[in-house]
Design a protein around this motif. Structure first.
Motif, PDB file in Angstrom:
ATOM      1  N   UNK A 103       6.137  -0.170 -77.082  1.00 36.24           N
ATOM      2  CA  UNK A 103       6.286   0.225 -78.481  1.00 36.24           C
ATOM      3  C   UNK A 103       6.585  -1.000 -79.322  1.00 36.24           C
ATOM      4  N   UNK A 104       6.294  -0.885 -80.621  1.00 33.17           N
ATOM      5  CA  UNK A 104       6.441  -2.028 -81.522  1.00 33.17           C
ATOM      6  C   UNK A 104       7.142  -1.619 -82.804  1.00 33.17           C
ATOM      7  N   UNK A 105       7.942  -2.527 -83.319  1.00 32.87           N
ATOM      8  CA  UNK A 105       8.486  -2.400 -84.665  1.00 32.87           C
ATOM      9  C   UNK A 105       7.740  -3.410 -85.534  1.00 32.87           C
ATOM     10  N   UNK A 106       7.076  -2.926 -86.567  1.00 33.58           N
ATOM     11  CA  UNK A 106       6.214  -3.794 -87.369  1.00 33.58           C
ATOM     12  C   UNK A 106       6.606  -3.756 -88.829  1.00 33.58           C
ATOM     13  N   UNK A 107       6.778  -4.940 -89.402  1.00 27.22           N
ATOM     14  CA  UNK A 107       6.987  -5.085 -90.840  1.00 27.22           C
ATOM     15  C   UNK A 107       5.761  -5.764 -91.438  1.00 27.22           C
ATOM     16  N   UNK A 108       5.241  -5.203 -92.513  1.00 24.46           N
ATOM     17  CA  UNK A 108       4.049  -5.737 -93.164  1.00 24.46           C
ATOM     18  C   UNK A 108       4.303  -5.821 -94.662  1.00 24.46           C
ATOM     19  N   UNK A 109       3.865  -6.902 -95.276  1.00 23.14           N
ATOM     20  CA  UNK A 109       4.079  -7.063 -96.704  1.00 23.14           C
ATOM     21  C   UNK A 109       2.962  -7.907 -97.313  1.00 23.14           C
ATOM     22  N   UNK A 110       2.898  -7.913 -98.628  1.00 23.89           N
ATOM     23  CA  UNK A 110       1.882  -8.656 -99.376  1.00 23.89           C
ATOM     24  C   UNK A 110       2.450 -10.002 -99.802  1.00 23.89           C
ATOM     25  N   UNK A 111       1.683 -11.060 -99.596  1.00 22.00           N
ATOM     26  CA  UNK A 111       2.053 -12.382-100.100  1.00 22.00           C
ATOM     27  C   UNK A 111       1.732 -12.412-101.589  1.00 22.00           C
ATOM     28  N   UNK A 112       2.754 -12.301-102.390  1.00 19.02           N
ATOM     29  CA  UNK A 112       2.564 -12.205-103.836  1.00 19.02           C
ATOM     30  C   UNK A 112       1.917 -13.469-104.394  1.00 19.02           C
ATOM     31  N   UNK A 113       0.983 -13.272-105.308  1.00 20.40           N
ATOM     32  CA  UNK A 113       0.317 -14.397-105.967  1.00 20.40           C
ATOM     33  C   UNK A 113      -0.898 -14.915-105.235  1.00 20.40           C
ATOM     34  N   UNK A 114      -1.285 -14.257-104.119  1.00 19.39           N
ATOM     35  CA  UNK A 114      -2.431 -14.700-103.342  1.00 19.39           C
ATOM     36  C   UNK A 114      -3.532 -13.642-103.334  1.00 19.39           C
ATOM     37  N   UNK A 115      -4.776 -14.125-103.323  1.00 11.11           N
ATOM     38  CA  UNK A 115      -5.919 -13.238-103.139  1.00 11.11           C
ATOM     39  C   UNK A 115      -6.148 -12.953-101.662  1.00 11.11           C
ATOM     40  N   UNK A 116      -5.888 -13.949-100.827  1.00 14.86           N
ATOM     41  CA  UNK A 116      -5.972 -13.777 -99.377  1.00 14.86           C
ATOM     42  C   UNK A 116      -5.149 -14.851 -98.691  1.00 14.86           C
ATOM     43  N   UNK A 117      -4.760 -14.582 -97.453  1.00 14.78           N
ATOM     44  CA  UNK A 117      -4.051 -15.560 -96.629  1.00 14.78           C
ATOM     45  C   UNK A 117      -4.586 -15.474 -95.203  1.00 14.78           C
ATOM     46  N   UNK A 118      -4.539 -16.601 -94.508  1.00 15.34           N
ATOM     47  CA  UNK A 118      -4.942 -16.664 -93.105  1.00 15.34           C
ATOM     48  C   UNK A 118      -3.936 -17.505 -92.333  1.00 15.34           C
ATOM     49  N   UNK A 119      -3.642 -17.098 -91.120  1.00 14.58           N
ATOM     50  CA  UNK A 119      -2.824 -17.911 -90.242  1.00 14.58           C
ATOM     51  C   UNK A 119      -3.691 -18.903 -89.486  1.00 14.58           C
ATOM     52  N   UNK A 120      -3.044 -19.891 -88.888  1.00 17.25           N
ATOM     53  CA  UNK A 120      -3.759 -20.866 -88.075  1.00 17.25           C
ATOM     54  C   UNK A 120      -3.009 -21.021 -86.764  1.00 17.25           C
ATOM     55  N   UNK A 121      -3.745 -21.056 -85.662  1.00 20.97           N
ATOM     56  CA  UNK A 121      -3.157 -20.973 -84.336  1.00 20.97           C
ATOM     57  C   UNK A 121      -2.539 -22.289 -83.880  1.00 20.97           C
ATOM     58  N   UNK A 122      -1.558 -22.783 -84.652  1.00 14.70           N
ATOM     59  CA  UNK A 122      -0.839 -24.003 -84.305  1.00 14.70           C
ATOM     60  C   UNK A 122       0.665 -23.822 -84.498  1.00 14.70           C
ATOM     61  N   UNK A 123       1.148 -22.576 -84.375  1.00 16.22           N
ATOM     62  CA  UNK A 123       2.569 -22.312 -84.550  1.00 16.22           C
ATOM     63  C   UNK A 123       3.410 -22.936 -83.440  1.00 16.22           C
ATOM     64  N   UNK A 124       4.651 -23.259 -83.757  1.00 14.61           N
ATOM     65  CA  UNK A 124       5.540 -23.903 -82.789  1.00 14.61           C
ATOM     66  C   UNK A 124       6.917 -23.240 -82.813  1.00 14.61           C
ATOM     67  N   UNK A 125       7.663 -23.440 -81.730  1.00 16.75           N
ATOM     68  CA  UNK A 125       9.061 -23.029 -81.635  1.00 16.75           C
ATOM     69  C   UNK A 125       9.906 -24.289 -81.546  1.00 16.75           C
ATOM     70  N   UNK A 126      10.841 -24.453 -82.475  1.00 17.60           N
ATOM     71  CA  UNK A 126      11.696 -25.634 -82.478  1.00 17.60           C
ATOM     72  C   UNK A 126      12.754 -25.528 -81.377  1.00 17.60           C
ATOM     73  N   UNK A 127      13.402 -26.642 -81.104  1.00 19.19           N
ATOM     74  CA  UNK A 127      14.414 -26.671 -80.045  1.00 19.19           C
ATOM     75  C   UNK A 127      15.517 -25.646 -80.278  1.00 19.19           C
ATOM     76  N   UNK A 128      15.828 -25.359 -81.551  1.00 21.85           N
ATOM     77  CA  UNK A 128      16.903 -24.416 -81.851  1.00 21.85           C
ATOM     78  C   UNK A 128      16.421 -22.970 -81.908  1.00 21.85           C
ATOM     79  N   UNK A 129      15.140 -22.740 -81.608  1.00 22.59           N
ATOM     80  CA  UNK A 129      14.605 -21.383 -81.586  1.00 22.59           C
ATOM     81  C   UNK A 129      13.889 -20.959 -82.842  1.00 22.59           C
ATOM     82  N   UNK A 130      13.958 -21.743 -83.903  1.00 20.58           N
ATOM     83  CA  UNK A 130      13.235 -21.423 -85.134  1.00 20.58           C
ATOM     84  C   UNK A 130      11.731 -21.453 -84.885  1.00 20.58           C
ATOM     85  N   UNK A 131      11.029 -20.453 -85.410  1.00 18.26           N
ATOM     86  CA  UNK A 131       9.574 -20.397 -85.296  1.00 18.26           C
ATOM     87  C   UNK A 131       8.941 -20.794 -86.619  1.00 18.26           C
ATOM     88  N   UNK A 132       7.946 -21.672 -86.553  1.00 19.36           N
ATOM     89  CA  UNK A 132       7.269 -22.173 -87.740  1.00 19.36           C
ATOM     90  C   UNK A 132       5.773 -21.977 -87.542  1.00 19.36           C
TER      91      UNK A 132
END
Length: 373
Positions: free
Chosen positions: A154-183
């Motif tokens: 099962x999943x808990x999902x939050x979805x929202x609109x990026x205000x001020x944008x016509x469209x957005x795309x992610x790019x598959x280069x995300x990282x996890x920092x040493x302290x656990x922060x995800x960017x």
């Protein structure tokens, strides 16, 4: 250098490989593979190597993976989790065992009868390359974060609109920092028609997320060069700096960023890797003759790059994909069908780089190169 084919299938467009796992026993990679020129991520395949890239075996053949019902029960395999999450989406397993996925909804496949609704919403609409009378693809400004505490049942999902944008795309280069922060790097088109790159950044627990703008450009690679210090290299293909990677840096884990500077690296998009000796490797597609895959190294954390010692992994690309000629998506340009490298360092210190390429036979496929610095 040793070149190998990950996956090559006549009649299929196979591209954008990602390395999912790297161990002493095997390395897995997932990629788009469709019977049409697929920049939407409709179909995926997965391969693995047990001999550090000398040979690859197909684990999951090309199949459509676009909803959470594709696989039933627990997600027993990291490859399936990534496939279910979608293309250009960040995936991670938290220290407590929770699964998390974050990014943009990206290109959504809809029935053709929703076309007028999509156009009325101001979304980007494209005809389906294979079934234009039945489906469309739409790109929206929707973002999401979803979590599973039961291994994907099962999943808990939050979805929202990026205000001020016509469209957005992610790019598959995300990282996890040493302290656990995800960017997670992303880019989008603002309502004023300017394209900007930004990151979707979490807190250390993945509970709170925020959008932080970096600057101009689109597809961006990230690497943590030192604790809480993040280097970003962005693709930029317009204006005086067209083709040169733009660099920016954060000293607070992605909260704030320096002004962008033009690097001496011509090529795009990039992948960044911190090597075992703390040098930074930048791999990138090279889309002017001779087209192919290249890489350079920085000895100072990405402030300067030794372009005089540029590593040329491939210089035999440049053929138009047989599938590219059948679509108006990219206009059939030879430069459209090579690049997007991802590199890892193997236990013997050598580098394994995966990418996609089109040779004289016109079959766009995924390949790898094992090489040494």
């Amino acid at each position: 250098m040793q070149h190998s084919i990950l996956f090559k299938n006549p009649g299929y467009y196979s591209a954008f490989p990602l390395i999912l796992s790297n161990s002493n026993s095997k390395i897995s990679a997932i990629f788009v593979s469709s019977p049409f020129h697929d920049h939407f991520g409709e179909n995926f395949a997965c391969v693995e190597t047990k001999d550090f890239g000398r040979s690859w075996a197909t684990i999951i053949g090309p199949k459509e993976i676009n909803n959470e019902s594709t696989f039933d029960g627990d997600i027993f395999d990291w490859r399936l989790f990534t496939a279910k999450s979608g293309w250009r989406v960040f995936t991670n397993k938290l220290p407590n065992g929770d699964l998390i996925s974050a990014g943009s909804t990206g290109w959504e496949k809809l029935d053709i009868d929703q076309k007028n609704i999509a156009l009325g919403n101001g979304w980007v609409v494209r005809d389906h390359p294979q079934n234009p009378g039945k489906f469309i693809y739409v790109n929206t400004p929707k973002l999401f974060v979803k979590k599973s505490k039961d291994n994907g049942k099962t999943w808990e999902k939050n979805e929202w609109i990026a205000e001020g944008f016509k469209w957005v795309l992610g790019f598959e280069r995300g990282i996890v920092l040493e302290n656990g922060t995800m960017v997670v790097p992303m880019y989008g088109l603002r309502n004023n028609d300017s394209v900007v790159t930004f990151v979707l950044r979490s807190d250390t627990n993945g509970n709170e997320w925020s959008l932080i703008e970096i600057g101009k450009g689109d597809e961006t690679a990230l690497v943590e060069v030192a604790p809480n210090e993040v280097l970003a290299m962005s693709r930029h293909t317009s204006g005086d700096d067209s083709g040169y990677l733009l660099s920016t840096r954060s000293h607070d884990g992605g909260l704030t960023w320096s002004n962008q500077t033009k690097t001496n690296i011509w090529g795009f998009p990039a992948h960044l890797l911190k090597l075992s000796d703390d040098r930074i490797l930048c791999s990138y597609g090279f889309r002017k003759s001779p087209m192919g895959i290249r890489a350079v190294v920085s000895d100072d954390g990405g402030f300067t790059w030794n372009i005089q010692q540029e590593y040329i992994l491939r210089d035999d690309a440049g053929t138009i994909s047989a599938k590219n000629e059948q679509t108006k998506l990219t206009g059939g340009r030879p430069s459209s069908d090579v690049g997007y490298p991802v590199s890892i360092q193997l236990i013997d210190g050598s580098i394994l780089t995966v990418y996609y390429i089109t040779l004289e036979d016109g079959i766009t496929h995924c390949a790898s190169t094992k090489w040494t610095l």
